[in-house]
Design an enzyme around this catalytic site. Sequence first.
Site, short mmCIF file in Angstrom:
data_model
loop_
_atom_site.label_atom_id
_atom_site.label_comp_id
_atom_site.label_asym_id
_atom_site.label_seq_id
_atom_site.Cartn_x
_atom_site.Cartn_y
_atom_site.Cartn_z
N LYS A 173 -7.86 -14.33 -4.28
CA LYS A 173 -9.13 -13.91 -4.42
C LYS A 173 -8.88 -12.38 -5.25
O LYS A 173 -8.62 -11.44 -4.61
CB LYS A 173 -9.69 -13.57 -2.92
CG LYS A 173 -11.38 -13.76 -3.15
CD LYS A 173 -11.74 -12.74 -4.00
CE LYS A 173 -12.41 -11.68 -3.44
NZ LYS A 173 -13.24 -10.34 -4.35
N GLY A 224 -6.20 -2.97 -0.68
CA GLY A 224 -7.46 -2.33 -1.01
C GLY A 224 -7.71 -1.23 -0.04
O GLY A 224 -6.78 -0.50 0.33
N THR A 228 -12.13 -1.77 3.96
CA THR A 228 -12.25 -3.22 4.04
C THR A 228 -10.99 -3.76 4.79
O THR A 228 -11.02 -4.86 5.58
CB THR A 228 -11.88 -3.65 2.51
OG1 THR A 228 -12.99 -3.06 1.81
CG2 THR A 228 -12.01 -5.21 2.50
N GLU A 246 -2.21 -3.20 3.16
CA GLU A 246 -1.94 -1.97 2.07
C GLU A 246 -2.89 -1.41 1.65
O GLU A 246 -3.60 -1.96 0.89
CB GLU A 246 -1.07 -2.67 0.89
CG GLU A 246 0.42 -3.62 1.28
CD GLU A 246 1.36 -2.47 1.62
OE1 GLU A 246 1.47 -1.35 1.57
OE2 GLU A 246 2.70 -2.79 1.89
N CYS A 280 -2.45 3.46 -5.72
CA CYS A 280 -2.56 3.83 -4.35
C CYS A 280 -1.51 4.76 -3.84
O CYS A 280 -1.80 5.88 -3.22
CB CYS A 280 -2.38 2.47 -3.25
SG CYS A 280 -0.82 1.58 -3.97
N GLU A 378 -9.65 10.77 -0.94
CA GLU A 378 -8.76 9.74 -1.89
C GLU A 378 -9.44 9.56 -3.34
O GLU A 378 -10.46 8.95 -3.27
CB GLU A 378 -8.57 8.36 -1.40
CG GLU A 378 -7.42 7.74 -2.36
CD GLU A 378 -7.38 5.99 -2.06
OE1 GLU A 378 -8.28 5.50 -1.50
OE2 GLU A 378 -6.28 5.52 -2.39
P1 NAD Z 1 -11.59 -2.84 -1.88
O1 NAD Z 1 -11.26 -2.83 -0.48
O2 NAD Z 1 -13.05 -2.53 -2.24
O3 NAD Z 1 -11.54 -4.23 -2.54
C1 NAD Z 1 -10.42 -5.03 -2.40
C2 NAD Z 1 -10.67 -6.45 -2.22
O4 NAD Z 1 -11.14 -6.91 -0.95
C3 NAD Z 1 -11.51 -7.09 -3.43
O5 NAD Z 1 -11.11 -8.31 -3.84
C4 NAD Z 1 -12.90 -7.26 -2.65
O6 NAD Z 1 -13.60 -8.33 -2.97
C5 NAD Z 1 -12.36 -7.66 -1.37
N1 NAD Z 1 -13.29 -7.65 -0.14
C6 NAD Z 1 -14.31 -6.75 0.02
N2 NAD Z 1 -14.77 -6.95 1.32
C7 NAD Z 1 -14.27 -7.71 1.80
C8 NAD Z 1 -14.21 -8.15 3.28
N3 NAD Z 1 -14.93 -7.84 3.85
N4 NAD Z 1 -13.38 -9.16 3.59
C9 NAD Z 1 -12.29 -9.66 2.71
N5 NAD Z 1 -12.40 -9.21 1.46
C10 NAD Z 1 -13.08 -8.13 1.05
O7 NAD Z 1 -10.60 -2.08 -2.62
P2 NAD Z 1 -10.63 -1.77 -4.34
O8 NAD Z 1 -11.74 -0.67 -4.49
O9 NAD Z 1 -10.54 -2.80 -4.99
O10 NAD Z 1 -9.19 -0.85 -4.29
C11 NAD Z 1 -9.03 0.38 -4.52
C12 NAD Z 1 -8.32 0.77 -3.04
O11 NAD Z 1 -7.23 -0.07 -2.86
C13 NAD Z 1 -7.90 2.25 -2.94
O12 NAD Z 1 -8.33 2.76 -1.45
C14 NAD Z 1 -6.32 2.24 -3.29
O13 NAD Z 1 -5.66 3.20 -2.45
C15 NAD Z 1 -6.19 0.89 -2.43
N6 NAD Z 1 -5.00 0.16 -2.79
C16 NAD Z 1 -3.89 0.13 -1.78
C17 NAD Z 1 -2.63 -0.17 -2.30
C18 NAD Z 1 -1.41 -0.34 -1.57
O14 NAD Z 1 -0.36 -0.93 -1.88
N7 NAD Z 1 -1.38 0.42 -0.30
C19 NAD Z 1 -2.47 -0.68 -3.84
C20 NAD Z 1 -3.59 -0.46 -4.34
C21 NAD Z 1 -4.66 0.10 -4.17
#
Ligand code: NAD
Length: 472
Positions: A173, A224, A228, A246, A280, A378
Amino acid sequence: MTAQTDLNNSLLTAIQPDHGGRVILDPATGEPIGRAPEHSVVDLQEAIDAAKAAQPGWAALGHAQRTSLLNKAADAIEAHAEELARILSREQGKPLNGPNARFEVGACVAWLRAAADTPLEPETVVDDGTTRAVLTYRPLGVVAAIGPWNWPMMITVWQLGPALRMGNTVVVKPSEHTPLSVLALVKVINEALPAGVLSAVSGGREVGEALAGHPGVDKVMFTGSTATGKAIVRSSADTLKRLTLELGGNDPGIVLPDADPKAIAEGLFWGAFINTGQTCAALKRLYVHQDIYDQVCQAITDYAANVPMGVGLEEQNVLGPLQNASQYAIVKDLVQAAKDSGARILLGGNPDPEAKGYFYPTTLVADIDNTNPLVAQEQFGPALPIIKYTDIEDAVKMANALEVGLGASVWSSDREKAREVAARIEAGTVWINEHGAIDPRVPFGGAKQSGYGLEFGVEGLKHLGQPQIIKG
Ligand code: NAD
């Protein structure tokens, strides 16, 4: 090639629905680049049913055949590399050049091959003549791979590569901000895989939520935001799904007084500004000893002032726009608040209100308090706060003060001294004289609220298997 002629991308055409779908805009220009299918919960059920049906056959192939097919999938990515990089550049905003779109496609190949080729042998835990116990890893079943918008293709491969290698089937997804690049990647990988083994559902949060809570899913690989991640933990409870999370970070870097400012400036810059700060594990707050504070500020400003930012398809650019309007607003508001608090802008901080895309200039902020929101939150964009310290004890305390702990770095001419400081930092990875340099052989994961579980290497494979002891 102009943006317009780049629309003649057969892969981009192939993944679009015949009718309707959601229009995806280029964050650098505001132009439409394609339409993404909006899958429903019914489509999701079909994908999970297909993944469940395909899983026993995929598991039965064994490691050697799966390794071979995953390497064929990596060959297919290589064959489509430029097409994929162009879709990614237009959709995510990252330039083709520099550590950006072409680099990300190359990383997909490298991580997929690493997941395919890493050996995972049965482990004899005890064999003393009377007792024999051997640890192996069985497939878990169906894995959901839910990803973010910053490194959409690479992170999807981090999730699906080890999952498939271990005999699981996968439903992906992608983020609603970057579905096209991930759908194109999945289409290319599927050139090498049997039907049903890998599929993708495209849609918003509600599709992610339905996937993460679905009783037919055995494990969720999620990358993400921390918020979330917590929602996914809650929705996993009823079926005790396995999770790898992650999540967000706010990585500190500590520059010791013996570091050479000119020698480290380039590494500091790219540690912070890779992917225009939307990474991230990027350096997001820099602590510099007072003895070399001014020299470090000067050296990084000199370097940063000459790094070109602009539309991704233009070959000279190596920094791009923010990916979306809300991320742009977060960075703009945090830098404005830092300015209002009296912090000193060394570079940038003055976005062009007439700009067509979400371009925020490379920004360096000095003489800023550690509690300022630009430091404590962040910001996930091209703005780096630089904080002065006098005592290393204070620097370590400030580095450890937040609830997140993904990465960190220590910069020094004395590697041993840097390693001693590194061992005191509460983060999943601490780099010495670099920041964010990941490697498919080296496990990667967060401490504290940056998540749990490990990806990459043999540890990453183990996280996609059900441990089983055979005793006797
Ligand atoms: P987000 O959490 O808003 O969304 C990530 C994904 O989760 C999307 O596909 C979204 O549709 C889905 N989603 C949203 N609500 C959900 C739910 N309740 N259940 C299941 N899925 C759901 O994150 P973003 O804004 O896309 O990404 C940015 C964030 O990701 C930043 O905080 C960044 O630090 C983090 N990130 C972490 C890593 C790592 O390896 N630790 C890598 C990249 C990004």
